[in-house]
Write a protein that holds these residues in place. Structure first.
Motif, PDB file in Angstrom:
ATOM      1  N   GLY A 112     -16.094  -3.012  -8.486  1.00 27.41           N
ATOM      2  CA  GLY A 112     -15.319  -2.544  -7.509  1.00 27.41           C
ATOM      3  C   GLY A 112     -14.730  -3.595  -6.463  1.00 27.41           C
ATOM      4  N   ARG A 113     -14.910  -4.752  -6.970  1.00 26.75           N
ATOM      5  CA  ARG A 113     -14.530  -5.934  -6.045  1.00 26.75           C
ATOM      6  C   ARG A 113     -13.005  -6.163  -6.411  1.00 26.75           C
ATOM      7  N   LEU A 158      -0.599 -11.090  -3.568  1.00 27.08           N
ATOM      8  CA  LEU A 158       0.022  -9.532  -3.103  1.00 27.08           C
ATOM      9  C   LEU A 158      -0.671  -8.497  -3.666  1.00 27.08           C
ATOM     10  N   ALA A 159      -1.402  -8.682  -4.676  1.00 27.94           N
ATOM     11  CA  ALA A 159      -2.096  -7.330  -5.357  1.00 27.94           C
ATOM     12  C   ALA A 159      -3.329  -6.899  -4.216  1.00 27.94           C
ATOM     13  N   ALA A 160      -3.919  -7.960  -3.789  1.00 30.19           N
ATOM     14  CA  ALA A 160      -4.976  -7.662  -2.566  1.00 30.19           C
ATOM     15  C   ALA A 160      -4.222  -7.035  -1.303  1.00 30.19           C
ATOM     16  N   GLU A 161      -3.098  -7.646  -1.033  1.00 29.48           N
ATOM     17  CA  GLU A 161      -2.159  -7.095   0.220  1.00 29.48           C
ATOM     18  C   GLU A 161      -1.903  -5.847  -0.002  1.00 29.48           C
ATOM     19  N   LEU A 162      -1.536  -5.417  -1.282  1.00 30.90           N
ATOM     20  CA  LEU A 162      -1.119  -4.078  -1.666  1.00 30.90           C
ATOM     21  C   LEU A 162      -2.135  -3.069  -1.374  1.00 30.90           C
ATOM     22  N   ALA A 163      -3.074  -3.433  -1.947  1.00 34.81           N
ATOM     23  CA  ALA A 163      -4.498  -2.498  -1.903  1.00 34.81           C
ATOM     24  C   ALA A 163      -4.918  -2.343  -0.286  1.00 34.81           C
ATOM     25  N   ASP A 164      -4.751  -3.401   0.437  1.00 40.54           N
ATOM     26  CA  ASP A 164      -5.208  -3.396   1.771  1.00 40.54           C
ATOM     27  C   ASP A 164      -4.291  -2.363   2.601  1.00 40.54           C
ATOM     28  N   ALA A 165      -2.980  -2.720   2.210  1.00 36.31           N
ATOM     29  CA  ALA A 165      -1.885  -1.823   2.800  1.00 36.31           C
ATOM     30  C   ALA A 165      -2.098  -0.443   2.645  1.00 36.31           C
ATOM     31  N   LEU A 166      -2.180  -0.068   1.599  1.00 38.04           N
ATOM     32  CA  LEU A 166      -2.331   1.303   0.943  1.00 38.04           C
ATOM     33  C   LEU A 166      -3.618   1.878   1.650  1.00 38.04           C
ATOM     34  N   SER A 218      -5.663   7.700   1.316  1.00 39.19           N
ATOM     35  CA  SER A 218      -5.871   6.854   0.394  1.00 39.19           C
ATOM     36  C   SER A 218      -7.516   6.205   0.554  1.00 39.19           C
ATOM     37  N   ARG A 219      -8.096   5.783  -0.944  1.00 37.80           N
ATOM     38  CA  ARG A 219      -9.360   5.581  -1.033  1.00 37.80           C
ATOM     39  C   ARG A 219      -9.524   4.933  -2.388  1.00 37.80           C
ATOM     40  N   GLN A 220     -10.465   4.009  -2.398  1.00 36.48           N
ATOM     41  CA  GLN A 220     -11.019   3.419  -3.756  1.00 36.48           C
ATOM     42  C   GLN A 220     -11.962   4.487  -4.474  1.00 36.48           C
ATOM     43  N   ARG A 221     -11.731   4.435  -5.649  1.00 38.49           N
ATOM     44  CA  ARG A 221     -12.561   5.599  -6.274  1.00 38.49           C
ATOM     45  C   ARG A 221     -12.840   5.197  -7.546  1.00 38.49           C
ATOM     46  N   ARG A 222     -13.939   5.585  -8.212  1.00 41.13           N
ATOM     47  CA  ARG A 222     -14.786   5.304  -9.293  1.00 41.13           C
ATOM     48  C   ARG A 222     -14.276   6.332 -10.169  1.00 41.13           C
ATOM     49  N   LEU A 223     -13.600   5.727 -11.334  1.00 45.30           N
ATOM     50  CA  LEU A 223     -13.032   6.663 -12.425  1.00 45.30           C
ATOM     51  C   LEU A 223     -13.341   6.173 -13.682  1.00 45.30           C
ATOM     52  N   GLY A 224     -14.536   6.868 -14.524  1.00 49.81           N
ATOM     53  CA  GLY A 224     -15.295   6.426 -15.529  1.00 49.81           C
ATOM     54  C   GLY A 224     -15.978   5.158 -15.332  1.00 49.81           C
ATOM     55  N   ARG A 225     -15.768   4.190 -16.087  1.00 46.71           N
ATOM     56  CA  ARG A 225     -16.551   2.856 -15.515  1.00 46.71           C
ATOM     57  C   ARG A 225     -15.565   1.870 -14.702  1.00 46.71           C
ATOM     58  N   THR A 226     -14.484   2.425 -14.673  1.00 45.91           N
ATOM     59  CA  THR A 226     -13.467   1.508 -13.709  1.00 45.91           C
ATOM     60  C   THR A 226     -13.339   1.902 -12.118  1.00 45.91           C
ATOM     61  N   TRP A 227     -12.779   1.187 -11.491  1.00 48.22           N
ATOM     62  CA  TRP A 227     -12.242   1.560 -10.153  1.00 48.22           C
ATOM     63  C   TRP A 227     -10.769   1.726 -10.063  1.00 48.22           C
ATOM     64  N   VAL A 228     -10.191   2.487  -9.304  1.00 47.27           N
ATOM     65  CA  VAL A 228      -8.952   2.650  -9.084  1.00 47.27           C
ATOM     66  C   VAL A 228      -8.605   2.608  -7.473  1.00 47.27           C
ATOM     67  N   LEU A 229      -7.376   2.652  -6.956  1.00 51.25           N
ATOM     68  CA  LEU A 229      -7.274   2.996  -5.720  1.00 51.25           C
ATOM     69  C   LEU A 229      -6.382   4.294  -5.818  1.00 51.25           C
ATOM     70  N   ARG A 232      -5.815 -11.976 -13.302  1.00 48.39           N
ATOM     71  CA  ARG A 232      -7.131 -11.644 -14.181  1.00 48.39           C
ATOM     72  C   ARG A 232      -7.217 -10.125 -14.216  1.00 48.39           C
ATOM     73  N   CYS A 233      -7.667  -9.697 -15.194  1.00 53.90           N
ATOM     74  CA  CYS A 233      -7.934  -8.365 -15.646  1.00 53.90           C
ATOM     75  C   CYS A 233      -9.157  -7.867 -16.152  1.00 53.90           C
ATOM     76  N   ALA A 234      -9.844  -6.734 -15.742  1.00 57.27           N
ATOM     77  CA  ALA A 234     -10.922  -6.284 -16.388  1.00 57.27           C
ATOM     78  C   ALA A 234     -10.643  -4.933 -16.792  1.00 57.27           C
ATOM     79  N   TRP A 235      -9.412  -4.295 -16.954  1.00 59.21           N
ATOM     80  CA  TRP A 235      -9.423  -2.914 -17.347  1.00 59.21           C
ATOM     81  C   TRP A 235      -9.614  -2.644 -18.960  1.00 59.21           C
ATOM     82  N   PRO A 236     -10.129  -1.443 -19.001  1.00 65.61           N
ATOM     83  CA  PRO A 236     -10.352  -1.398 -20.698  1.00 65.61           C
ATOM     84  C   PRO A 236      -9.089  -1.277 -21.210  1.00 65.61           C
ATOM     85  N   ILE A 237      -9.407  -1.312 -22.552  1.00 71.85           N
ATOM     86  CA  ILE A 237      -8.061  -1.049 -23.563  1.00 71.85           C
ATOM     87  C   ILE A 237      -8.013   0.338 -23.800  1.00 71.85           C
ATOM     88  N   GLU A 238      -6.714   0.788 -23.542  1.00 76.99           N
ATOM     89  CA  GLU A 238      -6.239   2.070 -23.457  1.00 76.99           C
ATOM     90  C   GLU A 238      -5.655   2.524 -24.653  1.00 76.99           C
TER      91      GLU A 238
END
Ligand SMILES: Cc1cc2nc3c(=O)[nH]c(=O)nc-3n(C[C@H](O)[C@H](O)[C@H](O)COP(=O)(O)OP(=O)(O)OC[C@H]3O[C@@H](n4cnc5c(N)ncnc54)[C@H](O)[C@@H]3O)c2cc1C
Length: 408
Positions: free
Chosen positions: A59-60, A66-74, A81-92, A308-314
């Motif tokens: 969840g970090r 810019l990606a962090a600025e976007l998350a912060d602004a949203l 808006s909220r950070q949310r656990r989805l399966g074993r990942t985190w989404v905004l 950098r990416c930690a997203w699962p392979i969909e």
């Protein structure tokens, strides 16, 4: 001939917007060309409300800039808006309309960016491994010829690269399924909480299996929305059906909504918005380097990291079933900048989901947050090619980019 804009970014989705902002902040004048009537790309037009690729599996924030600025602004601008656990990942979780408002304001606040809407690339002239000229067509009939120093293909379909040389694009056949998203409002809050949510999903899938819903609905998915009375209905759609602009899509949507309205909790629901059908894989460029499945699985790091990416392979099959392959806990991999540089063309880049990657690696790297990080790296690189003095300076010697303008 218009030589006013040394950097031309084609496509105003996640990758293109980030590339344009980064190039402008690095001091370049940018022409941002968008075929549609508004900027925002798939997130806005297909109504994506679960932005992936912004966080690692703890969840970090995974990419700064810019990606962090976007998350912060949203998170700060959107009441819901909220950070949310989805399966074993985190989404905004954020409203796509809020995203559109933010990115439109952001782009509009940078005087170095000129936006050309309802405009596209008709022709590209290449000589000795460089793009020399780009001819733009527009709905208004105006034809503009631009002589850019750097071009970014952020069309999500490799539209510019295909015009240069179709052999520089890899298409997956058959393509991963795309999707159609419908936003319902007026749903009783808590309707998707366990175990009721699962019961609704089972009812829809059973109806598809027994024929009372079109067979295409068998992979339908229901998700909590951003507001408490919202549900996002996600229909998987084969890319061939999207390309054919089939009317069966409307019929599927209407049938699902009608059945849901007979379920407890949905009786007062109504369709608040329907997204444009979206494609997940519109082709990938052949880059100076190709990100591979092995790189993703082994968490490979690169010195020229763009993202950098930690997203699962969909793994979406062409008909719409999906299997998620999570990376081992704590693992992340890098997307190298060379995978965004089109092979053999000194001033042509891509940004976003068309990254040079095999199908499996792309199936992880295409999420929104990663596209923002890739776009930012490409925008900086494109700006640097327009100002060789900037490119050769060490990071400490480089002039600091102007502080980001506050989001309106
Ligand atoms: C159904 C669906 C659901 C998804 N769900 C999620 C999710 O929940 N979370 C997540 O993180 N990701 C999700 N994704 C993936 C993610 O949304 C995309 O991979 C990402 O937004 C792609 O960004 P992009 O900038 O590469 O391309 P896009 O956002 O597609 O932007 C490309 C832009 O280029 C423009 N364009 C195209 N051709 C031209 C041309 N010739 N000239 C000018 N402009 C042109 C288009 O109009 C568009 O605005 C989903 C994708 C789909 C299809």
């Amino acid at each position: 001939l218009n030589a006013e804009h040394p950097v031309v970014v084609v496509g105003a989705g996640a990758g293109g917007i980030a590339a344009a902002i980064a190039a402008a902040r690095a001091g370049a004048r940018v022409l941002l060309v968008e075929r549609g009537r508004a900027i925002g790309g798939t997130v806005v037009h297909s109504l994506i409300h679960t932005l992936g690729g912004l966080y690692d599996d703890a969840g970090r924030i995974i990419n700064g800039g810019l990606a962090a600025e976007l998350a912060d602004a949203l998170l700060h601008r959107g009441r819901d808006s909220r950070q949310r656990r989805l399966g074993r990942t985190w989404v905004l979780n954020a409203c796509p309309m809020l995203y559109q408002e933010l990115v439109t304001g952001w782009i509009g606040s940078l005087p170095g960016i000129t936006v050309a809407l309802e405009t596209w690339v008709d022709r590209v002239t290449e000589r000795s491994g460089r793009i020399e000229m780009v001819t733009l067509g527009s709905r208004s009939g105006v034809v503009t010829v631009v002589a850019p120093r750097a071009v970014v293909d952020a069309t999500g379909t490799c539209a510019v690269v295909r015009l240069v040389d179709p052999a520089l694009v890899v298409d997956r056949e058959p393509a991963a399924a795309g999707g159609l998203i419908v936003v319902l409002r007026g749903v009783e809050p808590g309707t998707l909480e366990a175990p009721r949510g699962l019961a609704h999903l089972r009812a829809l899938r059973a109806a598809a299996a027994e024929g009372s819903l079109p067979a295409g609905c068998q992979h339908v998915w229901l998700d909590h929305g951003v507001r408490s009375d919202e549900v996002y209905v996600k229909l998987a759609v084969p890319t061939v059906v999207i390309s054919a602009r089939s009317a069966s899509l409307d019929a599927e949507r209407d049938a699902v909504v009608e059945l849901l309205r007979r379920q407890p909790g949905f009786s007062s629901s109504y369709v608040a918005a329907t997204g444009a059908p979206g494609i997940r894989d519109g082709g990938r460029v052949v880059g100076e380097c190709m990100l591979s499945e092995d790189d993703v699985r082994s968490g490979r790091k690169f010195a020229d990291r763009a993202a950098r990416c930690a997203w699962p392979i969909e793994r979406w099959d062409p008909h719409g079933s999906v299997a998620l392959e999570y990376l081992p806990s704590g693992l992340s991999y890098d997307v190298p900048l060379r995978a965004l540089h089109v092979r053999g063309l000194a001033n042509l880049w891509t940004a976003g989901k068309t990254v040079s990657a095999d199908a499996c690696a792309q199936a992880s790297a295409r999420v929104v947050g990663t596209c923002w990080a890739m776009g930012e790296a490409v925008g900086r690189a494109a700006a640097a090619t327009t100002a060789p003095a900037l490119a050769s300076a060490s990071p400490h010697q480089q002039p600091q980019p102007p502080a980001p303008a506050p989001l309106p």
